[in-house]
Design a protein around this motif. Structure first.
Motif, short mmCIF file in Angstrom:
data_model
loop_
_atom_site.label_atom_id
_atom_site.label_comp_id
_atom_site.label_asym_id
_atom_site.label_seq_id
_atom_site.Cartn_x
_atom_site.Cartn_y
_atom_site.Cartn_z
N GLN A 116 38.99 50.38 39.13
CA GLN A 116 39.36 50.47 40.54
C GLN A 116 40.06 49.20 41.01
OE1 GLN A 116 39.26 53.16 42.57
NE2 GLN A 116 38.59 54.26 40.72
N LYS A 117 39.58 48.05 40.52
CA LYS A 117 40.22 46.79 40.89
C LYS A 117 41.62 46.69 40.31
CE LYS A 117 36.01 44.09 41.58
NZ LYS A 117 36.16 44.11 43.05
N ALA A 156 43.85 48.74 42.49
CA ALA A 156 44.11 48.03 43.75
C ALA A 156 45.16 46.93 43.52
CB ALA A 156 42.82 47.43 44.29
#
Length: 229
Positions: A218-219, A222
């Protein structure tokens, strides 16, 4: 936490910091120039690790860092089956240089790889040993010459000024990185017409080693959204 490895000094570090900064992510060193840690502003959950450009492929493949900026030539040279171990996320548009094969300008009949193959066979017959090609890039050069049917040569390791090995009579040809070709010409060398092995540039890579957590994925998404890649 995502670990991002970038070159620890010089033009590659400066250009990498600039590239990220232009996309809203600020990279900076922590403390003195002797320290190899840094900080990341503009996105949470990313840790900066400063390494030599040559260390970054190995650290990516080992899973010690998740992302890394280094030359595409170094990844291909240092990692066997590189594309199964790392993924190219973004070419960065700087650090460009060509890995090429060059021979003496005096070899007026040698302009292509086929010519080099013939010259190598004649050289071995005349001298009793194989034509020497000086290089730092053994894996890339060996694979390239194999794919193009060049035989009867030997690679000799060069960790210094590779362009000077022909003048110094420690090699008959070279395979090396060049940007403008000026140093080659100054040393009486010419690039073979079909002697481009790899056009390298600084590239952002993602390690493919198993063990990525959902949070790390997820990072990464992002970060890619912020960087626009």
């Amino acid at each position: 936490m995502l670990k991002l490895g970038v070159p620890s000094k010089g033009r590659l570090m400066d250009k990498t910091f600039q590239w990220f900064g232009q996309r809203g992510v600020t990279l900076r060193k922590s403390g003195s120039d002797r320290e190899y840690a840094g900080a990341v502003d503009g996105i949470d959950g990313v840790e900066l690790v400063l390494l030599s450009a040559g260390e970054i492929p190995r650290e990516l493949a080992a899973g010690n860092i998740h992302l890394g900026v280094t030359g595409s030539d170094l990844v291909r040279e240092k990692l066997a089956n590189w594309d199964s171990r790392v993924t190219e996320l973004a070419p960065m548009g700087f650090g460009g240089a060509d890995l090429i094969i060059a021979v003496p300008q005096l070899w007026v009949d040698v302009d292509t790889l086929d010519d080099l193959d013939a010259a190598a066979a004649a050289f071995r017959e005349q001298h009793g040993f194989r034509l020497r090609i000086a290089t730092k890039y053994h894996r890339l050069v060996r694979e390239f010459l194999r794919d193009h049917g060049v035989a009867d040569y030997q690679l000799v390791d060069s960790q210094g000024a590779t362009e000077g090995t022909v003048k110094n009579e420690t090699a008959e040809a070279i395979a090396d990185i060049t940007s403008t070709g000026e140093t080659l010409r100054a040393n009486g060398l010419k690039i073979l017409d079909d002697g481009l092995i790899h056009a390298s540039q600084a590239t952002l890579f993602r390690g493919r080693r198993a063990g990525w957590t959902d949070e790390q994925r997820q990072k990464l998404k992002a970060l890619q959204l912020v960087l626009g890649i």
